[in-house]
Design an enzyme around this catalytic site. Structure first.
Site, PDB file in Angstrom:
ATOM      1  N   CYS A  88       0.826  -1.200   0.000  1.00  0.00           N
ATOM      2  CA  CYS A  88       0.000   0.000   0.000  1.00  0.00           C
ATOM      3  C   CYS A  88       0.871   1.265   0.000  1.00  0.00           C
ATOM      4  O   CYS A  88       1.511   1.564  -1.004  1.00  0.00           O
ATOM      5  CB  CYS A  88      -0.998  -0.057   1.145  1.00  0.00           C
ATOM      6  SG  CYS A  88      -2.416   1.004   0.842  1.00  0.00           S
ATOM      7  N   HIS A  95      -3.205  -5.068   1.624  1.00  0.00           N
ATOM      8  CA  HIS A  95      -2.537  -5.306   2.915  1.00  0.00           C
ATOM      9  C   HIS A  95      -2.477  -6.803   3.225  1.00  0.00           C
ATOM     10  O   HIS A  95      -3.342  -7.303   3.934  1.00  0.00           O
ATOM     11  CB  HIS A  95      -3.316  -4.606   4.028  1.00  0.00           C
ATOM     12  CG  HIS A  95      -3.151  -3.120   4.048  1.00  0.00           C
ATOM     13  ND1 HIS A  95      -2.273  -2.487   4.892  1.00  0.00           N
ATOM     14  CD2 HIS A  95      -3.740  -2.152   3.323  1.00  0.00           C
ATOM     15  CE1 HIS A  95      -2.334  -1.181   4.698  1.00  0.00           C
ATOM     16  NE2 HIS A  95      -3.223  -0.949   3.742  1.00  0.00           N
ATOM     17  N   GLU A 140      -0.739  -8.293   5.273  1.00  0.00           N
ATOM     18  CA  GLU A 140      -0.380  -8.572   6.671  1.00  0.00           C
ATOM     19  C   GLU A 140      -1.597  -8.632   7.584  1.00  0.00           C
ATOM     20  O   GLU A 140      -1.490  -9.095   8.706  1.00  0.00           O
ATOM     21  CB  GLU A 140       0.620  -7.511   7.183  1.00  0.00           C
ATOM     22  CG  GLU A 140       0.028  -6.136   7.503  1.00  0.00           C
ATOM     23  CD  GLU A 140      -0.309  -5.316   6.264  1.00  0.00           C
ATOM     24  OE1 GLU A 140      -0.162  -5.829   5.133  1.00  0.00           O
ATOM     25  OE2 GLU A 140      -0.770  -4.167   6.431  1.00  0.00           O
TER      26      GLU A 140
HETATM   27  N1  GLN Z   1      -3.456   6.431   0.903  1.00  0.00           N
HETATM   28  C1  GLN Z   1      -2.224   6.126   1.577  1.00  0.00           C
HETATM   29  C2  GLN Z   1      -1.043   6.885   0.983  1.00  0.00           C
HETATM   30  O1  GLN Z   1      -1.179   7.628   0.095  1.00  0.00           O
HETATM   31  C3  GLN Z   1      -1.953   4.656   1.534  1.00  0.00           C
HETATM   32  C4  GLN Z   1      -2.963   3.909   2.348  1.00  0.00           C
HETATM   33  C5  GLN Z   1      -2.473   2.660   2.986  1.00  0.00           C
HETATM   34  O2  GLN Z   1      -1.275   2.406   3.081  1.00  0.00           O
HETATM   35  N2  GLN Z   1      -3.401   1.901   3.487  1.00  0.00           N
HETATM   36  O3  GLN Z   1       0.043   6.736   1.414  1.00  0.00           O
END
Ligand code: GLN
Length: 200
Positions: free
Chosen positions: A82, A180, A182
């Site tokens: 992410c 994610h 994890e």
């Molecule tokens: N929207 C977040 C970002 O721009 C990422 C979101 C996340 O890691 N769950 O960093």
């Protein structure tokens, strides 16, 4: 490499504990990385989810930015999830003004790509090399908008408005997921990464 690599989790921001638990379940020794000397001691690194803009600022403050870039340029394997995917992208779309990344993956990543209505969602993905679909959790996730020739696409969204969007990639020892892995019980993405570290 020994049968138990030491894998760091970038621990200035984001969901660190869950990654450590997963990595240890996969037979790695998992350690938190907050300082350059801790970074120097690991065989591979996880960049967790969280907020990429904050992560970038904290990495600068803690003088980890250049050491991270150097180790990535040197071929250290890495898994970005992410916000971590955003950190590993060579180029980003919809970053905040002046937002930079570490780079390492020849991709364009769009932040918060799925839009407001679908801030968080779950989806079953066909992931290259996995026999069964992977149930993935997305939270304000990015996607890979463009991938370079050396980038292997590991998973795409299978249905819905974002069908076909790239959500997992690998280039050499560096891999990233929009979702994610994890926070599920399924450790196959972490296992894939631990194998990658052992082969590098
Ligand atoms: N929207 C977040 C970002 O721009 C990422 C979101 C996340 O890691 N769950 O960093």
């Amino acid at each position: 490499m020994t049968s138990s690599p030491t894998i760091g989790v970038f621990a200035l921001q984001g969901d660190v504990r869950e990654h450590i638990r997963m990595l240890e379940g996969c037979g790695a020794t998992a350690v938190k990385v907050r300082r350059p000397d801790e970074l120097a001691a690991v065989d591979g690194l996880v960049l967790p989810g969280g907020e990429s803009t904050t992560m970038y600022k904290l990495a600068t403050t803690f003088e980890l930015l250049e050491p991270l870039r150097e180790r990535l340029a040197d071929g250290m394997p890495a898994l970005g999830t992410c916000a971590g995917m955003i950190m590993l992208a060579d180029r980003i779309e919809a970053g905040i003004s002046g937002q930079l990344t570490l780079g390492g993956l020849d991709v364009v990543v769009r932040r918060n790509a799925f839009g407001r209505q679908v801030d968080s969602f779950e989806a079953d993905l066909d992931f290259v090399g996995f026999g069964e679909p992977f149930h993935a959790l997305f939270i304000r996730a990015p996607w890979v908008e463009k991938a370079g020739a050396d980038v292997e696409v590991l998973a795409r969204v299978a249905s819905g408005p974002a069908v076909g969007r790239i959500v997992a990639v690998r280039q050499g020892g560096v891999m990233a997921t929009s979702f994610h892995p994890e926070i599920t019980q399924d450790d196959r993405v972490h296992r894939y990464f631990v194998d990658l570290v052992m082969r590098h």
